[in-house]
Write a protein that holds these residues in place. Structure first.
Motif, short mmCIF file in Angstrom:
data_model
loop_
_atom_site.label_atom_id
_atom_site.label_comp_id
_atom_site.label_asym_id
_atom_site.label_seq_id
_atom_site.Cartn_x
_atom_site.Cartn_y
_atom_site.Cartn_z
N THR A 20 0.81 -1.21 0.00
CA THR A 20 0.00 0.00 0.00
C THR A 20 0.85 1.26 0.00
O THR A 20 0.53 2.24 -0.68
CB THR A 20 -0.93 0.01 1.23
OG1 THR A 20 -1.65 -1.22 1.29
CG2 THR A 20 -1.91 1.17 1.15
N ILE A 21 1.92 1.24 0.77
CA ILE A 21 2.74 2.44 0.96
C ILE A 21 3.28 3.00 -0.35
O ILE A 21 3.09 4.20 -0.64
CB ILE A 21 3.87 2.16 1.96
CG1 ILE A 21 3.30 1.90 3.35
CG2 ILE A 21 4.85 3.33 2.02
CD1 ILE A 21 4.30 1.37 4.35
N PHE A 24 0.38 4.44 -2.66
CA PHE A 24 -0.18 5.70 -2.18
C PHE A 24 0.82 6.84 -2.39
O PHE A 24 0.44 7.94 -2.80
CB PHE A 24 -0.53 5.58 -0.70
CG PHE A 24 -1.09 6.85 -0.11
CD1 PHE A 24 -2.41 7.20 -0.31
CD2 PHE A 24 -0.29 7.70 0.64
CE1 PHE A 24 -2.94 8.36 0.23
CE2 PHE A 24 -0.80 8.87 1.18
CZ PHE A 24 -2.12 9.20 0.97
N ARG A 36 -4.14 14.11 1.31
CA ARG A 36 -3.61 12.79 1.67
C ARG A 36 -4.29 12.24 2.93
O ARG A 36 -4.63 11.06 3.00
CB ARG A 36 -2.10 12.86 1.88
CG ARG A 36 -1.32 13.08 0.58
CD ARG A 36 0.15 12.75 0.79
NE ARG A 36 0.77 13.63 1.76
CZ ARG A 36 1.38 14.77 1.45
NH1 ARG A 36 1.44 15.16 0.18
NH2 ARG A 36 1.94 15.52 2.38
N ALA A 40 -6.51 8.86 3.27
CA ALA A 40 -6.12 7.84 4.24
C ALA A 40 -7.31 7.44 5.11
O ALA A 40 -7.57 6.24 5.32
CB ALA A 40 -4.98 8.36 5.11
N SER A 43 -10.06 5.61 2.89
CA SER A 43 -9.66 4.26 2.50
C SER A 43 -9.65 3.33 3.70
O SER A 43 -9.99 2.14 3.57
CB SER A 43 -8.28 4.29 1.83
OG SER A 43 -7.29 4.74 2.72
N LEU A 117 -7.00 2.32 -4.20
CA LEU A 117 -6.46 2.01 -2.88
C LEU A 117 -7.19 0.86 -2.18
O LEU A 117 -6.56 -0.14 -1.82
CB LEU A 117 -6.46 3.27 -2.00
CG LEU A 117 -5.31 4.24 -2.27
CD1 LEU A 117 -5.42 5.45 -1.37
CD2 LEU A 117 -3.97 3.55 -2.05
N ASN A 159 -2.43 -0.41 7.55
CA ASN A 159 -2.52 0.24 6.24
C ASN A 159 -2.75 1.73 6.40
O ASN A 159 -2.14 2.54 5.69
CB ASN A 159 -3.64 -0.39 5.41
CG ASN A 159 -3.22 -1.64 4.68
OD1 ASN A 159 -2.40 -1.59 3.76
ND2 ASN A 159 -3.75 -2.77 5.09
N TYR A 160 -3.62 2.09 7.33
CA TYR A 160 -3.90 3.51 7.57
C TYR A 160 -2.64 4.24 8.02
O TYR A 160 -2.31 5.32 7.49
CB TYR A 160 -5.00 3.65 8.62
CG TYR A 160 -5.23 5.08 9.06
CD1 TYR A 160 -5.91 5.98 8.25
CD2 TYR A 160 -4.75 5.53 10.29
CE1 TYR A 160 -6.11 7.29 8.65
CE2 TYR A 160 -4.94 6.83 10.70
CZ TYR A 160 -5.63 7.71 9.87
OH TYR A 160 -5.81 9.01 10.26
N ILE A 163 -0.22 4.65 5.16
CA ILE A 163 -0.62 5.70 4.24
C ILE A 163 -0.32 7.08 4.83
O ILE A 163 0.22 7.96 4.16
CB ILE A 163 -2.13 5.57 3.91
CG1 ILE A 163 -2.37 4.36 3.03
CG2 ILE A 163 -2.64 6.83 3.23
CD1 ILE A 163 -3.82 4.07 2.75
N ALA A 166 3.38 7.61 4.68
CA ALA A 166 3.99 7.07 3.47
C ALA A 166 5.17 7.92 2.98
O ALA A 166 6.21 7.38 2.60
CB ALA A 166 2.95 6.94 2.37
#
Length: 213
Positions: A20-21, A24, A36, A40, A43, A117, A159-160, A163, A166
């Protein structure tokens, strides 16, 4: 009952932030911080909701179709293996052009959060298989179900965070290191995929795998 460390590893490989990183970062490196952050958050909410939906509705659908656990193991292991081999054999690609600029309106955040995403980056096809498989295994065991769901929520939280940070992560680690980490995880995923398929063959009596002492 599956080992929880094994479940965590599978979920981290299939639903975790490693993939993911960079995606994004590539899409939003020119966007404003507000843009962004909004992507984040959106998503994170969408992907968590979709995963919970898959966990319960998908499992019930499999039960109605009377799909066996062994069939799910074999199909899931094959999908895991194919995607792992794709990552291992894929040639490094340069980061694409910027998809979002500082002038992109906030009204565009939801579309970006939804695709690419949430799907297919955060919730991958092999991630869906992992969720379905372990929810089927946990059926009738509420304690295990809650642990599986907790792992899913944890992955969405990672994941959050990936992001949100990131840009900082990419500046520290860089593309070459991230590619190397991705290859290592892909090899682990391939090994786990084969382990899953061997487990299915063992359950079917095609082969015999002695239990660990």
């Amino acid at each position: 009952m599956p080992r929880l460390s094994y479940v965590f590893t599978i979920f981290f490989l299939t639903l975790g932030p490693i993939k993911t990183i960079p995606t994004f970062y590539r899409l939003t490196q020119a966007a404003t911080p507000k843009f962004r952050n909004q992507v984040a958050l959106q998503s994170g909410i969408i992907s968590t909701a979709v995963c919970i939906f898959i966990a319960f509705v998908g499992r019930n659908t499999l039960a109605k179709w009377q799909i066996s656990l062994e069939a799910l193991q074999l199909s899931g292991g094959l999908i895991l293996l194919l995607f792992a081999l794709k990552v291992i054999t894929m040639q490094p690609q340069p980061m694409g052009g910027q998809k979002v600029t500082a002038d992109t309106p906030l009204s565009k955040t939801f579309a970006l959060a939804l695709s690419p995403l949430t799907t297919p980056v955060i919730i991958t096809p092999y991630g869906v298989v992992a969720i379905l498989f372990y929810m089927v295994v946990a059926q009738g065991n509420p304690a295990l179900e809650w642990k599986i769901l907790a792992f899913i929520v944890l992955m969405m939280g990672l994941n959050y965070l990936g992001i949100v940070f990131a840009d900082k992560i990419m500046k520290v680690i860089g593309i070459p290191v991230l590619l190397l980490v991705g290859w290592v995880f892909a090899i682990m995923q391939a090994a786990l995929a084969i382990e899953i398929m061997l487990g299915a063959f063992n359950r079917l009596g095609v082969i015999h795998i002695p239990s660990n002492p």
